[in-house]
Design a protein around this motif. Structure first.
Motif, mmCIF file in Angstrom:
data_model
loop_
_atom_site.group_PDB
_atom_site.id
_atom_site.type_symbol
_atom_site.label_atom_id
_atom_site.label_comp_id
_atom_site.label_asym_id
_atom_site.label_seq_id
_atom_site.Cartn_x
_atom_site.Cartn_y
_atom_site.Cartn_z
ATOM 1 N N LEU A 58 3.806 1.199 -13.118
ATOM 2 C CA LEU A 58 5.258 1.100 -12.960
ATOM 3 C C LEU A 58 5.987 2.409 -13.230
ATOM 4 N N ALA A 59 5.509 3.181 -14.195
ATOM 5 C CA ALA A 59 6.242 4.398 -14.550
ATOM 6 C C ALA A 59 5.862 5.589 -13.675
ATOM 7 N N ASN A 60 4.848 5.426 -12.807
ATOM 8 C CA ASN A 60 4.379 6.556 -12.008
ATOM 9 C C ASN A 60 5.450 7.269 -11.188
ATOM 10 N N PRO A 61 6.343 6.512 -10.510
ATOM 11 C CA PRO A 61 7.343 7.227 -9.712
ATOM 12 C C PRO A 61 8.157 8.194 -10.564
ATOM 13 N N ILE A 106 0.841 -1.203 0.000
ATOM 14 C CA ILE A 106 0.000 0.000 0.000
ATOM 15 C C ILE A 106 0.878 1.257 0.000
ATOM 16 N N PHE A 107 2.018 1.180 0.680
ATOM 17 C CA PHE A 107 2.957 2.305 0.667
ATOM 18 C C PHE A 107 3.472 2.520 -0.749
ATOM 19 N N ALA A 108 3.857 1.422 -1.393
ATOM 20 C CA ALA A 108 4.411 1.508 -2.742
ATOM 21 C C ALA A 108 3.375 2.001 -3.744
ATOM 22 N N TYR A 109 2.096 1.764 -3.457
ATOM 23 C CA TYR A 109 1.067 2.173 -4.408
ATOM 24 C C TYR A 109 0.661 3.622 -4.222
ATOM 25 N N THR A 110 0.506 4.041 -2.944
ATOM 26 C CA THR A 110 -0.073 5.360 -2.717
ATOM 27 C C THR A 110 0.944 6.500 -2.836
ATOM 28 N N VAL A 111 2.200 6.257 -2.468
ATOM 29 C CA VAL A 111 3.167 7.360 -2.517
ATOM 30 C C VAL A 111 3.314 7.935 -3.934
ATOM 31 N N PRO A 112 3.583 7.088 -4.947
ATOM 32 C CA PRO A 112 3.659 7.660 -6.298
ATOM 33 C C PRO A 112 2.333 8.294 -6.726
ATOM 34 N N ALA A 113 1.202 7.705 -6.308
ATOM 35 C CA ALA A 113 -0.101 8.247 -6.708
ATOM 36 C C ALA A 113 -0.302 9.651 -6.152
ATOM 37 N N ILE A 114 0.166 9.868 -4.913
ATOM 38 C CA ILE A 114 0.025 11.195 -4.306
ATOM 39 C C ILE A 114 0.840 12.233 -5.088
ATOM 40 N N GLY A 137 8.265 12.407 -10.815
ATOM 41 C CA GLY A 137 9.539 13.016 -10.466
ATOM 42 C C GLY A 137 10.129 12.505 -9.163
ATOM 43 N N LEU A 138 9.813 11.264 -8.794
ATOM 44 C CA LEU A 138 10.332 10.714 -7.543
ATOM 45 C C LEU A 138 11.684 10.043 -7.768
ATOM 46 N N PRO A 139 12.500 9.942 -6.710
ATOM 47 C CA PRO A 139 13.834 9.349 -6.870
ATOM 48 C C PRO A 139 13.784 7.865 -7.235
ATOM 49 N N GLY A 140 14.923 7.346 -7.719
ATOM 50 C CA GLY A 140 15.013 5.979 -8.225
ATOM 51 C C GLY A 140 14.590 4.905 -7.241
ATOM 52 N N TRP A 141 14.775 5.152 -5.934
ATOM 53 C CA TRP A 141 14.450 4.082 -4.989
ATOM 54 C C TRP A 141 12.965 3.792 -4.917
ATOM 55 N N VAL A 142 12.119 4.764 -5.320
ATOM 56 C CA VAL A 142 10.679 4.519 -5.269
ATOM 57 C C VAL A 142 10.284 3.439 -6.284
ATOM 58 N N ILE A 143 10.975 3.396 -7.435
ATOM 59 C CA ILE A 143 10.689 2.347 -8.428
ATOM 60 C C ILE A 143 10.965 0.973 -7.827
ATOM 61 N N GLY A 144 12.083 0.884 -7.106
ATOM 62 C CA GLY A 144 12.417 -0.371 -6.443
ATOM 63 C C GLY A 144 11.314 -0.781 -5.482
#
Lengths: 646, 108
Positions: free
Chosen positions: A386-389, A194-202, A393-400
């Motif tokens: 997958l491309a949302n982070p 849920i963290f991985a899904y909502t952070v990029p969405a925000i 404009g989020l840093p590379g670690w969010v993709i991970g």
């Protein structure tokens, strides 16, 4: 050039970091939550807190498809995607109101337990076991495939190796911890996903609509003040695409699919058994509520992500200037001026999820509905998550983190299914049908062996996916809706429902629904007919051994041999090949995905008619139904004299 | 619902200590109360999803919530929020019914 960490490209480094880190966490939890008894192994000792069980249910429920593909499915199908959003959440209302508290009060381990005891019949139990196994195997094959694809796309390992790594991890905590290990691992997996899904969405919502809450961004406006949805709808029609707000499916089909998914959700064994793990009946209701809260967090974010991602894709990629130099990695997209294709596009092109062919040679990307002029020759729906982070404009670690989230979703669902398969084989089939004098220790050993066996089959199915995996949604939900839901519902709410009605209802609902789906999704070829014969043969063989002591079952043995021979005939192509059905032959215009709704109605009708035509269930069974309806273990209904049947 | 209890007499309480018997008529009243509550909540469940989101969405789409047509919004957002509320409302109201008829599981 892309930044590197420890000599690896930063995305790859962070992906490996999060995947290995979270896997270590899951294993650690499994070691901590080892199962010592059958109670621990099947139902986590009946003492999981309702909120934790809610989280575990949510992780169990949301598969790789929910996590990676849901937003993409909605983005491509617009209004039609609503069937999944409503269908996969509304079933929890049915669970909380109609099934979960009563099944918890009943207090056994599995769904076939309930069917076998409530209908005082080994035959009903065997039919339920076969249904549970078939549904769960279809479902788990798809999950394993998802794990393999995630590994191969993001860590550059072979699909086969990816499937095996994923399977070993699941096996480790399922065999060691059983339901207890799985439950607490799923709690951790829910947090990761849920963290991985909502952070990029925000961040995506902030950059596109200026509001941080995706659910508000969904109804928000673009920078120039027009509503985002209206703007997207208009842009899509200009490019020749179908309307986002209207959808393509007929109203009756949308209705039927939503019914099939909702009722199917309530009837899926891996969902139902989660409610056996809480301490009492009232907790089962609360837990279903919490599960839906945790599911809704993702399911209300997904349609927002769908709108953001598709709008953003058209806005930034369509008509943008593609640079070979950036594609080779010799330059950054940011140095290419205003109209340049964004950097993330090049990054994902390398994974093969995006493909661009410059058909008209103008150096720009044209995204159109018409296949003649469309230059996006491949646009995988998973890209919208997958491309949302990067888009945000989020840093590379969010993709991970997102990759780890997708794997968490796939593994948690696979583990829940593994539990159903393992308990169906060890508890329902071996202990209750075939070898009645097994000890608890032996049963636990068989359960663990069954989990190992199931994983081996799942690995094989993940590497060589059989054709029916593509129809998993239709099969799993359709069959659950047409078999388990009616038989459990009537078992609780209608005391008069008897074993004849239950067996007839399950068998007829199941076979009509399965036949419809096979006819329109796979087609009855000689081999398929052979496999059907094999399944019938195996069921008859189990019935023969399971019912031997209750009477003469030689006919079943002979039947199973005959069907075995038909199977061989089918494999060698002796049986006729029937053509696959087409959409204009659909019954009432209902697609195979929605046929579970009709199968359910048929199953209800058959159950009720057959029950009324045969004799009422014995009095102790009717009293058991009353006990199930009382949440309190201490309260009993008094029956002065012999109570007449209802 | 009347609060009256009908002692049917005859059978003494059985089972482990702490167990209590409830009369058949009380049990039927309890179950009727449950079914009524369920019926109301399931009607709402049906209306917000199948009604607002599918059958009557064209009518609802004449209105909008923020920038989204209302029927479309119910199909992709609103119905889900209502589902969550329905379960917690059922959980709370059902608990009250159970306490009233003395069949709750607060003690296990």
């Amino acid at each position: 050039m892309e930044a590197t960490v420890l000599g690896l490209p930063s995305t790859l480094f962070w992906t490996a970091f999060f995947v290995i880190g979270t896997f270590g966490l899951y294993i650690g939890i499994a070691v901590w939550a080892r199962a010592a008894s059958t109670d621990d192994f099947y139902v986590a000792g009946h003492d999981v807190h309702p909120v934790f069980n809610g989280m575990a249910t949510a992780a169990d429920w949301m598969s790789a498809a929910s996590f990676l593909s849901m937003a993409g499915i909605v983005a491509f199908s617009g209004y039609d995607g609503s069937v999944y959003l409503m269908g996969w959440t509304g079933g929890y209302v049915l669970l909380a109101l109609l099934l979960a508290p009563y099944l918890r009060k009943f207090g056994k381990f599995t769904v076939p337990d309930f069917v076998g005891d409530r209908y005082y019949s080994q035959a009903a139990r065997i039919v339920a076991v076969i249904c549970a196994l078939f549904i769960s195997f279809t479902y788990i094959a798809g999950q394993m495939r998802g794990v393999g694809i995630a590994f191969s796309n993001f860590l550059g390992v072979d699909i086969t190796i990816g499937v095996i790594i994923g399977a070993i991890i699941v096996l480790f905590y399922a065999v060691l911890g059983g339901m207890k290990g799985i439950t607490y691992t799923q709690v951790a997996q829910y947090c990761v996903l849920i963290f991985a899904y909502t952070v990029p969405a925000i961040f995506l919502s902030l950059s596109i609509t200026g509001t941080p809450l995706p659910q508000l961004g969904f109804i928000g406006n673009t920078a120039d003040g027009t509503p985002l949805l209206v703007d997207l709808d208009r842009t899509l029609s200009e490019l020749g695409f179908a309307s986002y707000l209207d959808g393509q499916k007929s109203m009756i089909d949308v209705f039927a699919i939503t019914v099939a998914l909702m009722v199917g959700t309530a009837g899926l064994p891996h969902v139902i058994i989660r409610f056996f793990t809480v301490p009492k009946a009232s907790d089962a209701r609360k837990s279903a509520g919490w599960a839906l809260v945790f599911i809704a967090l993702l399911y209300t974010t997904a349609p927002a992500v769908a709108v953001f991602a598709r709008s953003n894709f058209i806005e930034t990629v369509n008509e943008s200037v593609y640079s070979e130099e950036v594609a080779r990695g010799d330059a950054r997209a940011s140095a290419m001026g205003e109209d340049a294709t964004p950097q993330w596009f090049y990054n994902w092109e390398n994974t093969g999820l995006l493909e661009f062919t410059d058909k008209n040679g103008d150096g720009r990307i044209q995204y159109r509905a018409d296949p003649e002029t469309n230059e996006m020759t491949r646009l995988d729906r998973d890209i919208f998550v997958l491309a949302n982070p990067e888009i945000g404009g989020l840093p590379g670690w969010v993709i991970g983190l997102v990759v780890a989230g997708g794997l968490a979703a796939a593994l948690s669902t696979a583990a829940g299914l593994l539990m159903v398969i393992s308990s169906a084989v060890s508890h329902d089939l071996c202990r209750k049908v075939l070898f009645k004098n097994m000890s608890d220790t032996q049963e636990l050993l068989v359960a663990r062996l069954a989990a190992v066996g199931a994983v081996l089959v799942a690995i094989y199915a993940g590497i060589n996916p059989p054709g029916f995996v593509a129809a998993v949604v239709a099969f799993a939900f359709g069959l659950a809706a047409a078999s388990f839901f009616p038989v459990i519902f009537l078992g609780i709410f209608w005391k008069r429902m008897n074993k004849e009605g239950a067996i007839a209802g399950m068998l007829i609902g199941l076979s009509i629904t399965a036949a419809y789906i096979v006819h329109f999704k796979i087609g009855f070829s000689s081999v398929v007919l052979g496999v059907v014969a094999l399944i019938i043969g195996i069921v008859l063989l189990i019935m023969h051994f399971g019912l031997k002591e209750q009477g003469d079952t030689r006919a079943m043995l002979i039947g199973s041999i005959v069907f075995g021979l038909i199977f061989l005939g089918g494999v060698f192509g002796v049986l006729p090949d029937f053509a696959i059905g087409t959409a204009n032959q659909w019954f009432l215009g209902v697609s195979p995905e929605g046929f579970g709704a009709i199968g359910m109605v048929i199953s209800f009708a058959v159950s009720i008619i057959v029950s009324l035509a045969t004799k009422a269930p014995p009095e102790d069974v009717q009293n058991m139904v009353e006990e199930i309806r009382l949440p309190s273990k201490a309260a009993h209904v008094s029956h002065p004299g012999a109570a007449p049947a209802e | 619902m009347a609060e009256t209890d009908h002692p049917t007499g005859g059978e003494p309480p059985k089972g482990p200590p702490g167990d209590h018997m409830i009369s058949e008529s009380k049990f039927k009243k309890y179950w009727r109360a449950n079914l009524n509550l369920m019926g109301v909540l399931l009607a709402i469940w049906f209306i917000v999803s199948y009604g607002f989101g599918i059958l009557f969405r064209d009518v609802l789409d004449n209105f909008s919530i923020g920038g989204a047509p209302l029927g479309f919004w119910f199909a992709q957002q609103g119905a889900i929020y209502v589902f969550v509320i329905l379960i917690f409302v059922y959980s709370a109201m059902m608990h009250r019914i159970e306490q009233k008829f003395d069949v709750d599981d607060d003690e296990g």
